[in-house]
Design a protein around this motif. Structure first.
Motif, mmCIF file in Angstrom:
data_model
loop_
_atom_site.group_PDB
_atom_site.id
_atom_site.type_symbol
_atom_site.label_atom_id
_atom_site.label_comp_id
_atom_site.label_asym_id
_atom_site.label_seq_id
_atom_site.Cartn_x
_atom_site.Cartn_y
_atom_site.Cartn_z
ATOM 1 N N THR A 1 -11.136 -3.460 -1.756
ATOM 2 C CA THR A 1 -12.058 -4.429 -1.175
ATOM 3 C C THR A 1 -11.929 -5.768 -1.907
ATOM 4 O O THR A 1 -11.217 -5.872 -2.870
ATOM 5 C CB THR A 1 -13.524 -3.924 -1.205
ATOM 6 O OG1 THR A 1 -14.205 -4.394 -2.311
ATOM 7 C CG2 THR A 1 -13.603 -2.454 -1.170
ATOM 8 N N GLN B 1 -9.568 -11.250 3.806
ATOM 9 C CA GLN B 1 -9.923 -9.929 4.305
ATOM 10 C C GLN B 1 -11.181 -9.981 5.158
ATOM 11 O O GLN B 1 -12.158 -10.641 4.845
ATOM 12 C CB GLN B 1 -10.126 -8.971 3.132
ATOM 13 C CG GLN B 1 -10.173 -7.515 3.565
ATOM 14 C CD GLN B 1 -10.240 -6.584 2.375
ATOM 15 O OE1 GLN B 1 -10.345 -7.041 1.243
ATOM 16 N NE2 GLN B 1 -10.190 -5.291 2.621
ATOM 17 N N ARG B 2 -11.100 -9.269 6.286
ATOM 18 C CA ARG B 2 -12.171 -9.156 7.272
ATOM 19 C C ARG B 2 -12.419 -10.434 8.054
ATOM 20 O O ARG B 2 -13.442 -10.588 8.708
ATOM 21 C CB ARG B 2 -13.467 -8.658 6.631
ATOM 22 C CG ARG B 2 -13.279 -7.312 5.946
ATOM 23 C CD ARG B 2 -14.557 -6.817 5.319
ATOM 24 N NE ARG B 2 -14.203 -5.749 4.397
ATOM 25 C CZ ARG B 2 -13.927 -5.955 3.123
ATOM 26 N NH1 ARG B 2 -13.992 -7.171 2.634
ATOM 27 N NH2 ARG B 2 -13.587 -4.952 2.341
ATOM 28 N N LEU C 1 -5.532 -5.093 4.338
ATOM 29 C CA LEU C 1 -6.656 -4.620 5.116
ATOM 30 C C LEU C 1 -7.289 -3.403 4.445
ATOM 31 O O LEU C 1 -6.630 -2.411 4.185
ATOM 32 C CB LEU C 1 -6.189 -4.250 6.525
ATOM 33 C CG LEU C 1 -7.253 -3.647 7.448
ATOM 34 C CD1 LEU C 1 -8.349 -4.665 7.709
ATOM 35 C CD2 LEU C 1 -6.624 -3.183 8.745
ATOM 36 N N THR D 1 -1.815 0.239 6.445
ATOM 37 C CA THR D 1 -3.247 -0.087 6.507
ATOM 38 C C THR D 1 -4.039 1.201 6.569
ATOM 39 O O THR D 1 -3.522 2.257 6.968
ATOM 40 C CB THR D 1 -3.595 -0.935 7.741
ATOM 41 O OG1 THR D 1 -3.265 -0.197 8.919
ATOM 42 C CG2 THR D 1 -2.851 -2.250 7.737
#
Length: 917
Positions: free
Chosen positions: A873, A546-547, A881, A818
């Protein structure tokens, strides 16, 4: 074939007893009814008088090709000879045949038959050897290998029954996949041995086929045996062999053609691949696609071609890793585009089937370069790396990450198909047409063939893939008119000039064949340089970090693995621009195709066949920008942004929006004092010059919630959504206080929200973002319960989290897979702590689209929980996402499975539509 994957064994460990009993019942005449059977076959065949055979437009050579010393193919073939000679003796391979023939205590080498691979797939070891040896001695004459091949066939002939039956297991006491798997391998082996010149091989094949075509078990083969579809190819290959009879193809049509499947493949129905019934679908399905193409060639029936092309398109677009390996295996579910990296994936045998399948389509449509491109990348990136050096031992998986599989010498499925592929490597380099020759691959080699009655030769001088220059030299006793077709690969970075006798004759476009039509004389030469460059290809599967963005790096067709220490979360991370890998890849002197990375000591890219025991990933993170800072933090943290692209400006945002040319430019440091996502992008000349990089910074100290998002004008409509700081039971029966209905979940949501004065003062309704499907009443979806269904409730209003950041612009945006910012703030103004690392789970009971998820939703106890766990998260691999509802099957380490159904979890809570004041 049966995997040795422990997850498969755990889930399906009792399956073997079930199908053994099923086979026994069928043999006793107790077979299941065909009515409603999803595996039902035609049970009738077409009339041979109606068949209109379709010839190949170009054919693979069956001899006359030599691979040059020093080339990869020659090295691999010599290693394969060592593997074949050093694994099992002829006596060992004949044990099951002699036992079936009634010979007591047959001679062996003392090793004992390998559990499952030989005890439940009897005779497959002989098939493995014949496939590999029969293929090899067509191109490389090796007296000992040929002698053993002939001795093995002699021994099998000695065990042949008077009625022609030659397989290693009694036909009235079959085990596992023997009637299909072992027979298919044995058929391939006899055909390869026959082509290689053994005079008995085709005779044995024909005699056994005559027996097989009358077998009373045929109507039940697809229903009683695991992976039954793999038997199809044995019948079609027998028909197309020099001893084929129409009965072979009619049997194939009767007992393997499934009309529902033919139609769904032609319609590009993805479920026809990944949800094919009994057993778990996987790459062995490709053997049926090969057989469907054989059926088309033999009969001209267009429906088989349509099914084949549909299957090719679906596999290519949805279940193929960038390097050519198959991303669908058995024992687990592989949804379209999942492209798992860490899960059981990339079996060597699957890539062999894919190569053989593409070879068939190429011979029908030789002008379409894409089929050779598929063969090329699977050969170089999967099959060649599957071999372990001079021992020739063969790996089961072409892993995407971690360490290469330990090589095996135990007759596994991947060994059998691997040795088959290695023995057939020369036949992929060229294809012969009536009017000339196709040059498909660029391996150093030579070929002799007949063209219009004349013997012609062509020698290809190259050091491919290490160097891009190629020379073709013609040889002929007299001038010969023909078309020489030279492939310009689809991976070529530019148009490719081609010279004949030193003068430019043509310029080829990538993805085509250049046709050089002329009268050729001895000594004529064709020269060209392959436009090989680096390309970074973005990974789109579910194992995201993620990210960050993962990429595969290719040089021409060669997949380069990033070798070096693997970080637990980011694996290997490179701070460079993925748009221009040629700027930061540095050739390593003396080691062709090995590259170091500028500013990244310890990381080295190399072909997968050179990895040895190094740790590596085929999908490293390549970020154009590094976002550095401490998270989580208590009051504030200093954030720094850096890039290796000196000429670019880094622009950033902290409010969840994407950076633009008007966003602030980074300089010095950035102070963060609240939970937010920093997004950054490179700009050159006022235009975006990179992908967006983001990192979530989490404040652990409580902050004030924002009931009215900033920037709204009076009268603007909006919604709020948060995650509860307390947990509730997901299923009834776990606790007396557990919810009994959807009303209970909504009451829990309302109680949680109205306990906070700032939220209570809004005077709105609060609903739980959950779906239920109680057994006694209709299902209620999460989007219906929260009145966010785009179909029923329209656009709705923008949705924000309690930190004031936008989550979704409207109802459709909320459920499109998303969201713009995570829903990671509770009603208390806190960010939840992680569970099992930096993960936080939320129960929803819904699919990713907000619908009730059948038997896996709330209030339906027991069974697998395929949906309903949402990520919140942060950096865990596999997280969607920004964290939202996951629709993927549970992974190892998730808290939800049959043993932990009663774990309490938080839920999401959605407000009604509010109006800013």
């Amino acid at each position: 074939m049966k995997t040795r994957c422990p997850h498969f064994i755990t889930a399906c460990g009792t399956a073997s007893r079930a199908w053994i009993l099923c086979v026994a019942g069928a043999l006793a005449g107790v077979g299941a009814s065909r009515a409603g059977d999803p595996l039902a076959t035609r049970l009738q065949a077409s009339d041979p008088a109606t068949w209109k055979p379709v010839p190949y437009q170009a054919e693979a050579p069956t001899g006359g090709v030599s691979v040059a010393d020093g080339g990869l193919f020659k090295t691999v073939m010599e290693n394969n000879i060592a593997y074949l000679l050093n694994t099992f003796s002829v006596d060992h391979m004949l044990v099951p045949f002699r036992e079936r023939a009634g010979i007591k205590d047959p001679p062996s080498d003392g090793k004992g038959q390998v559990d499952f691979w030989e005890t439940s797939l009897r005779g497959s070891c002989a098939g493995r050897f014949l496939m590999g040896a029969g293929g090899t001695v067509r191109w490389i004459e090796h007296p000992e290998l040929r002698q053993r091949m002939n001795q093995l066939i002699d021994g099998i002939e000695d065990c042949r029954r008077p009625d022609g039956y030659v397989l290693a297991f009694p036909p009235d006491a079959v085990r596992s996949e023997e009637p299909n798997y072992a027979r298919a391998w044995f058929t391939h082996g006899l055909i390869e041995a026959g082509i290689a010149g053994n005079p008995k091989a085709f005779k044995l094949l024909r005699g056994h086929a005559d027996w097989f075509n009358q077998w009373d078990l045929l109507p039940k083969l697809t229903t009683i045996c695991p992976n039954a579809q793999q038997g199809y190819i044995a019948s079609t290959r027998t028909y197309l062999s020099p001893v084929g009879k129409p009965e072979d193809l009619q049997v194939a049509e009767k007992f393997w053609v499934q009309d529902w499947w033919v139609k769904r493949l032609a319609a590009r129905d993805l479920a026809a691949v990944w949800q094919y019934p009994k057993p778990s679908p996987h790459s062995y399905l490709i053997t049926s696609f090969e057989a469907y193409l054989d059926q088309y060639r033999a009969t001209g029936d267009r429906q088989f071609l349509d099914a084949t092309l549909g299957a090719w398109e679906m596999i290519h677009d949805h279940w193929e890793h960038v390097g050519g390996s198959m991303a669908i295996c058995e024992g687990e579910m592989y949804p379209p585009d999942s492209l798992f990296i860490g899960r059981h994936t990339s079996e060597t045998c699957g890539s062999v089937f894919w190569i053989k399948f593409n070879q068939r389509v190429h011979q029908l449509f030789p002008a379409e370069e894409k089929y050779v491109a598929e063969m090329e990348k699977s050969i170089y990136n999967v099959c060649l790396p599957a071999q372990e050096g001079k021992s020739g031992a063969i790996r089961y998986h072409g892993r995407m990450e971690g360490q290469s599989d330990d090589p095996g010498a135990g007759n596994t499925c991947c060994e059998g198909q691997g040795t088959r592929l290695f023995g057939s490597l020369p036949e992929y380099i060229f294809s012969i047409a009536k009017d000339g020759l196709y040059v498909n691959l660029f391996e150093p080699s030579s070929i002799r063939w007949k063209q219009a009655g004349e013997t012609v030769s062509l020698t290809m001088n190259s050091r491919f893939p290490y160097e891009p220059k190629v020379e073709l030299k013609l040889g002929a006793a007299t001038p010969v008119a023909m078309k020489l077709r030279v492939r310009v690969p689809s991976w070529a970075a530019a148009d490719m000039p081609i010279a004949v006798n030193g003068k430019q004759a043509a310029i080829g476009k990538p993805g085509t064949y250049v046709v050089l039509d002329r009268t050729w004389s001895a000594g004529d030469t064709v020269t060209f340089t392959l436009p090989m460059e680096f390309r970074a290809i973005r990974y789109t599967g579910v194992d995201q970090i993620q990210r960050h963005t993962r990429y595969a790096l290719k040089y021409g067709p060669i997949l380069l693995a990033a070798a070096g220490p693997l970080d637990d979360s980011l694996r290997i991370r490179i701070i460079q621009s993925p748009a221009s890998p040629g700027d930061w890849m540095i050739a390593k002197p003396g080691e062709p195709l090995h590259f170091t990375v500028r500013d990244h000591p310890g990381c080295e890219f190399m072909p997968c066949w050179d990895l040895g025991r190094r740790t590596y990933t085929c999908y490293p993170v390549i970020d154009p920008i590094a976002i550095e800072g401490t998270t989580p933090f208590a009051e504030s943290t200093a954030v720094k942004l850096r890039s290796t692209v000196a000429a670019a400006v880094i622009r950033y945002s902290t409010d969840g929006t994407e950076p633009t040319a008007q966003s602030p430019a980074f300089s010095g440091t950035l102070k963060i004092d609240k939970t937010c996502t920093v997004r950054a992008e490179l700009f050159e000349g006022g235009k975006p010059a990179s992908t967006i990089v983001e990192r979530r910074f989490k404040r652990t100290a409580p902050v004030a919630i924002i009931p009215v998002p900033p920037g709204l004008k009076p009268g603007d409509r909006y919604r709020l959504v948060f995650v509860t700081s307390t947990k509730t039971w997901a299923l009834p029966g776990a606790d007396p206080a557990a919810p009994k209905s959807l009303d209970d979940y909504n009451a829990f949501a309302t109680k949680t929200a109205t306990a906070v004065p700032a939220l209570s003062a809004l005077g709105t309704t609060w609903q739980a973002v959950v779906s239920v499907r109680p057994a006694s009443s209709p299902a209620v979806s999460a989007k219906s319960n929260t009145k966010t269904d785009p179909a029923a409730d329209g656009a709705g209003a923008p949705i924000y989290n309690l930190a004031g950041a936008i989550v979704a612009n409207n109802n459709a945006d909320l459920w499109d897979g998303t969201i713009q910012n995570p829903i990671d703030m509770t009603e208390l103004g806190t960010c939840p702590p992680g569970q099992g690392g930096d993960r936080y789970f939320v129960w929803t009971g819904t699919s990713s689209t907000g619908d009730a998820s059948n038997d896996w939703s709330l209030l339906v106890p027991g069974g697998w929980k395929f949906f309903g766990n949402a990520w919140l998260t942060d950096t865990s691999a596999g997280a969607p996402l920004c964290g939202w509802i996951s629709s993927l099957p549970p992974q190892v380490g998730w808290p939800w499975n049959e043993a932990t159904d009663k774990t309490p979890l938080p839920i999401y809570v959605m407000s009604g539509i509010l109006s800013a004041k």
